[in-house]
Design a protein around this motif. Structure first.
Motif, mmCIF file in Angstrom:
data_model
loop_
_atom_site.group_PDB
_atom_site.id
_atom_site.type_symbol
_atom_site.label_atom_id
_atom_site.label_comp_id
_atom_site.label_asym_id
_atom_site.label_seq_id
_atom_site.Cartn_x
_atom_site.Cartn_y
_atom_site.Cartn_z
ATOM 1 N N GLN A 28 0.753 -1.195 0.067
ATOM 2 C CA GLN A 28 -0.051 -0.033 0.243
ATOM 3 C C GLN A 28 0.895 1.257 0.151
ATOM 4 O O GLN A 28 0.290 2.152 0.022
ATOM 5 C CB GLN A 28 -1.053 -0.015 1.317
ATOM 6 N N GLY A 29 2.075 1.275 0.040
ATOM 7 C CA GLY A 29 3.225 2.315 -0.053
ATOM 8 C C GLY A 29 3.500 2.350 1.392
ATOM 9 O O GLY A 29 4.240 3.601 1.743
ATOM 10 N N HIS A 30 3.292 2.068 2.575
ATOM 11 C CA HIS A 30 3.516 2.311 4.007
ATOM 12 C C HIS A 30 5.020 1.998 4.110
ATOM 13 O O HIS A 30 5.383 1.114 3.533
ATOM 14 C CB HIS A 30 2.726 1.595 5.147
ATOM 15 N N HIS A 31 5.647 2.689 4.893
ATOM 16 C CA HIS A 31 6.972 2.406 5.563
ATOM 17 C C HIS A 31 6.643 1.425 6.739
ATOM 18 O O HIS A 31 6.018 1.755 7.529
ATOM 19 C CB HIS A 31 8.010 3.597 5.919
ATOM 20 N N VAL A 32 7.370 0.166 6.504
ATOM 21 C CA VAL A 32 6.630 -1.101 7.444
ATOM 22 C C VAL A 32 7.928 -1.148 8.667
ATOM 23 O O VAL A 32 9.137 -1.345 8.005
ATOM 24 C CB VAL A 32 6.297 -2.157 6.863
ATOM 25 N N ILE A 33 7.628 -1.185 9.750
ATOM 26 C CA ILE A 33 8.315 -1.468 10.722
ATOM 27 C C ILE A 33 8.366 -2.759 11.264
ATOM 28 O O ILE A 33 7.068 -2.992 11.815
ATOM 29 C CB ILE A 33 8.424 -0.364 11.931
ATOM 30 N N VAL A 34 9.249 -3.805 10.943
ATOM 31 C CA VAL A 34 8.822 -5.107 11.416
ATOM 32 C C VAL A 34 9.467 -5.571 12.709
ATOM 33 O O VAL A 34 10.848 -5.495 12.732
ATOM 34 C CB VAL A 34 9.598 -5.954 9.956
ATOM 35 N N GLY A 53 11.650 -5.980 -3.093
ATOM 36 C CA GLY A 53 10.467 -5.861 -3.908
ATOM 37 C C GLY A 53 9.847 -4.321 -4.286
ATOM 38 O O GLY A 53 9.085 -4.027 -4.839
ATOM 39 N N GLY A 54 10.726 -3.446 -3.866
ATOM 40 C CA GLY A 54 10.502 -2.152 -4.136
ATOM 41 C C GLY A 54 10.004 -1.040 -2.937
ATOM 42 O O GLY A 54 9.476 0.043 -3.185
ATOM 43 N N GLY A 55 9.601 -1.954 -1.955
ATOM 44 C CA GLY A 55 9.014 -1.306 -0.695
ATOM 45 C C GLY A 55 10.063 -0.718 0.346
ATOM 46 O O GLY A 55 11.017 -0.638 0.045
ATOM 47 N N SER A 56 9.478 -0.151 1.309
ATOM 48 C CA SER A 56 10.165 0.571 2.318
ATOM 49 C C SER A 56 10.094 -0.169 3.781
ATOM 50 O O SER A 56 8.792 -0.253 4.074
ATOM 51 C CB SER A 56 9.814 2.049 2.335
ATOM 52 N N ALA A 57 11.203 -0.511 4.317
ATOM 53 C CA ALA A 57 10.793 -1.348 5.621
ATOM 54 C C ALA A 57 12.076 -1.349 6.629
ATOM 55 O O ALA A 57 13.313 -1.014 5.839
ATOM 56 C CB ALA A 57 10.593 -2.793 5.424
ATOM 57 N N GLU A 58 12.146 -1.410 7.737
ATOM 58 C CA GLU A 58 13.016 -1.623 8.716
ATOM 59 C C GLU A 58 12.747 -2.720 9.786
ATOM 60 O O GLU A 58 11.569 -3.141 9.743
ATOM 61 C CB GLU A 58 13.681 -0.350 9.454
ATOM 62 N N ALA A 59 13.570 -2.918 10.428
ATOM 63 C CA ALA A 59 13.425 -4.318 11.636
ATOM 64 C C ALA A 59 13.608 -3.675 13.064
ATOM 65 O O ALA A 59 14.693 -2.823 13.011
ATOM 66 C CB ALA A 59 14.156 -5.473 11.115
ATOM 67 N N VAL A 60 12.969 -4.140 13.963
ATOM 68 C CA VAL A 60 13.250 -3.867 15.222
ATOM 69 C C VAL A 60 12.900 -4.837 16.341
ATOM 70 O O VAL A 60 12.269 -5.922 15.845
ATOM 71 C CB VAL A 60 12.532 -2.459 15.691
#
Length: 243
Positions: A28-34, A53-60
């Motif tokens: 959906q275009g969100h920046h996801v904090i996993v 896959g072209g999305g935006s994400a980080e891990a915590v």
């Protein structure tokens, strides 16, 4: 379904359902904090797959049951801006008949699902209020609706989310914030494992099959969208007709 890109925190985001939710929100275009508890590398892998896959994400990583640790982690995350979406997906099983259940089994399951919901959600409410927009989705279980042998602790923890969510929705709705529950039934993956064979699944589920993590994630993603703003305080089953 259209929605404005925002920052989204998915607890328990390294598991089967959590990772599917993370991918759906990223789509959906969100920046996801996993989020993960101790296994940061698993959350990193999910975040890396989203980025690939072209999305935006980080891990915590932090323990949702440890209030001080959650507060410190969220304070750091909020320095980068508000978190408009939170999916409380973290949960554990520690099954036993209640007559043989020990104190640790009871408390740890309650701590992760229920106290974790409180620790993670509370610090995000005022920043959401200032934005006049927010989405809170908690992942429950059909066990909270129907009950299940050997899962008094798990059913209690998840059922408590239903009442908490309905109350929270009444508190926050005027500020553009919704709070809902998604309650999956039997879903393919490690949580289902080898507990049920095909014949048992067919007997238990009117649809005759287990659900998929993607089917759960699709409902969560809708509830997190702009289009779902008038859906509030609801418990939505994704269970193939189990109840």
């Amino acid at each position: 379904m259209t929605t404005t890109p925002r920052r989204a925190l998915v607890t328990g985001g390294s598991g089967d359902i959590g990772s599917a939710i993370a991918h759906a929100l990223a789509a959906q275009g969100h920046h996801v904090i996993v989020h993960a508890n101790a296994r940061l590398q698993r959350a990193e892998a999910v975040a890396a797959a989203i980025r690939a896959g072209g999305g935006s994400a980080e891990a915590v990583a932090f323990d949702v049951a440890a209030g001080a640790s959650v507060a410190a982690a969220l304070e750091r995350l909020l320095e980068a801006g508000p978190i408009g979406i939170v999916v409380n997906n973290a949960g554990i099983h520690d099954d036993a008949p209640m007559a043989g259940m020990n104190d640790a089994q009871w408390h740890r399951v309650i701590d992760v699902s229920l106290h974790g919901f409180f620790h993670v959600t509370r610090p995000l409410l005022l920043p959401m209020s200032r934005q006049r927009w927010g989405r809170i989705v908690s992942v429950s279980s059909v066990a909270a609706v129907l009950g299940n042998r050997g899962q008094v602790n798990y059913a209690a923890a998840k059922a408590a989310l239903h009442g908490a969510t309905k109350s929270l929705a009444r508190e926050m709705a005027s500020r553009g914030i919704s709070a809902n529950v998604v309650a999956p039934g039997l879903v393919e993956g490690t949580m289902l494992g080898d507990q049920f064979d095909a014949a048992q699944v067919k007997a238990l589920v009117p649809a005759g099959r287990a659900g998929t993590p993607a089917e759960v994630a699709a409902v969560v993603a809708f509830l997190c969208s702009d289009a779902a703003g008038y859906v509030n305080g609801q418990v939505i089953g994704v269970n193939g007709g189990m109840g």
